[in-house]
Design a protein around this motif. Structure first.
Motif, short mmCIF file in Angstrom:
data_model
loop_
_atom_site.label_atom_id
_atom_site.label_comp_id
_atom_site.label_asym_id
_atom_site.label_seq_id
_atom_site.Cartn_x
_atom_site.Cartn_y
_atom_site.Cartn_z
N LEU A 33 -3.93 -6.15 -1.91
CA LEU A 33 -5.21 -6.14 -1.82
C LEU A 33 -5.41 -7.93 -2.72
N HIS A 50 -8.31 0.00 1.36
CA HIS A 50 -9.84 0.89 0.33
C HIS A 50 -9.18 2.72 0.48
N GLU A 104 -3.25 -4.39 -6.24
CA GLU A 104 -3.58 -5.27 -5.91
C GLU A 104 -2.88 -6.54 -5.33
N SER A 122 -10.02 -4.82 3.30
CA SER A 122 -9.40 -4.97 4.32
C SER A 122 -9.72 -3.41 4.31
N PRO A 151 -8.06 -9.21 1.49
CA PRO A 151 -9.20 -8.54 -0.02
C PRO A 151 -9.98 -7.69 1.31
N SER A 193 0.85 -1.44 -0.26
CA SER A 193 -0.22 0.37 0.19
C SER A 193 0.59 0.96 -0.53
#
Length: 236
Positions: free
Chosen positions: A135, A145, A132, A141, A139, A112
Motif C-alpha cells: 500500500l 484492498h 503495508e 489500489s 496507496p 500482496s
C-alpha cells in the motif's frame, strides 16, 4: 492460490502497466498479459502443474543460472504449492526488493502475494507488514484492498475487513471469497441482513462455495432465510 496472479504480475516487468488503482480485473489482466510472458517462465509454470517436485527442481536450477525475478517468482510459487508458504513469502518479498522486479505496480503485487502467503502460513503480523509495503507503493489500489480485507479478517479486525472489501468492490474487484469474508465479518458484528446480502452475492458467483453455504446455514439459525436463484453449473 497465487497461480491466478502469475501472468499479470510477471508480464508487467516487460510491458507498460496502468497504476494498480486503474488496473483491469485480475482475470482480464492475466489473460492479456499471458501473451507477453517470457516463454521460459511459461514453461516453468506449466512444469509445476505437470510435476510439482521436478518442476521445483527445474525452477531452482533456473534461479542458479541467473534467471532473475521471473525464475525466483516461479520458485516461490513452487515453494507455496509444495506446502512451504513461509519460504514462498520470504522469496516474494525478496523479489519485490530487486531492481529487476519491475515498477511500483509490479512490486506492490509481489508484496500482496507475499501477504497472502504469510496468511497461508498463519503469520498475520508478517502478512500485515507485507500489505503495508504494498500500500505504501500504490496507496489508492482497489485491488490491494482485497488482500487487506483478508489480512484484517484473519486478525479479527472485522470492521476494517468490511471497509477494505467494500473499497475493493467499489473499485471493480470482488469475488465469491471476498463476499464471504465480508459476510462473515458482518455476521460477527450482528449485521445479519447485510451478511445475507453477501451470501447471495457469493453464491451468485459460485453456487457451490462451501464457506458461503456454511455462512448461509449460520444465518438460517439466526432466523434469516436466504433464497438464491442462479443457473446450475453445466455438467461436463
Amino acid at each position: 492460490m497465487l497461480l491466478s496472479f502469475l501472468a499479470a504480475v510477471m508480464a508487467a516487468q516487460s510491458a507498460g502497466q496502468p497504476s494498480v488503482s486503474q488496473a483491469p480485473a485480475p482475470s482480464s489482466s492475466a489473460a492479456s498479459a499471458q501473451e507477453r510472458l517470457d516463454p521460459r517462465y511459461v514453461d516453468c509454470v506449466e512444469f509445476l502443474k505437470a510435476d510439482l517436485e521436478l518442476g521445483r527442481i527445474a525452477a531452482q536450477q533456473w534461479v542458479d543460472e541467473g534467471g532473475g525475478a521471473p525464475a525466483r517468482h516461479c520458485l516461490a510459487i513452487a515453494d507455496l504449492e509444495a506446502g512451504f508458504p513461509k519460504l514462498a513469502a520470504l522469496r516474494l518479498e525478496e523479489i519485490a526488493q530487486r531492481k529487476d522486479a519491475g515498477d511500483d505496480y509490479v512490486r506492490a503485487r509481489l508484496y500482496s502475494q507475499a501477504a497472502e502467503a504469510w496468511l497461508e502460513a498463519e503469520e498475520t503480523g508478517h502478512a500485515e507488514a507485507a500489505l503495508e509495503k504494498a500500500l505504501a507503493l500504490v496507496p489508492d489500489s482497489a485491488e490491494l484492498h482485497l488482500t487487506a480485507g483478508k489480512v484484517y479478517a484473519a486478525q479479527e479486525r472485522w470492521q476494517d475487513a468490511i471497509e477494505a472489501i467494500t473499497a475493493a468492490e467499489e473499485g471493480g474487484f470482488a469475488s465469491a471469497e471476498t463476499y464471504v469474508i465480508r459476510g462473515r465479518a458482518r455476521y460477527v458484528l450482528g449485521a445479519y441482513e447485510r451478511a445475507a446480502d453477501d451470501v447471495v452475492a457469493a453464491l451468485s458467483i459460485d453456487p457451490v462455495n462451501v464457506d458461503a453455504l456454511v455462512l448461509r446455514g449460520d444465518l438460517a439459525r439466526r432466523g434469516m432465510t436466504i433464497d438464491v436463484y442462479y443457473d446450475p453449473p453445466e455438467k461436463k
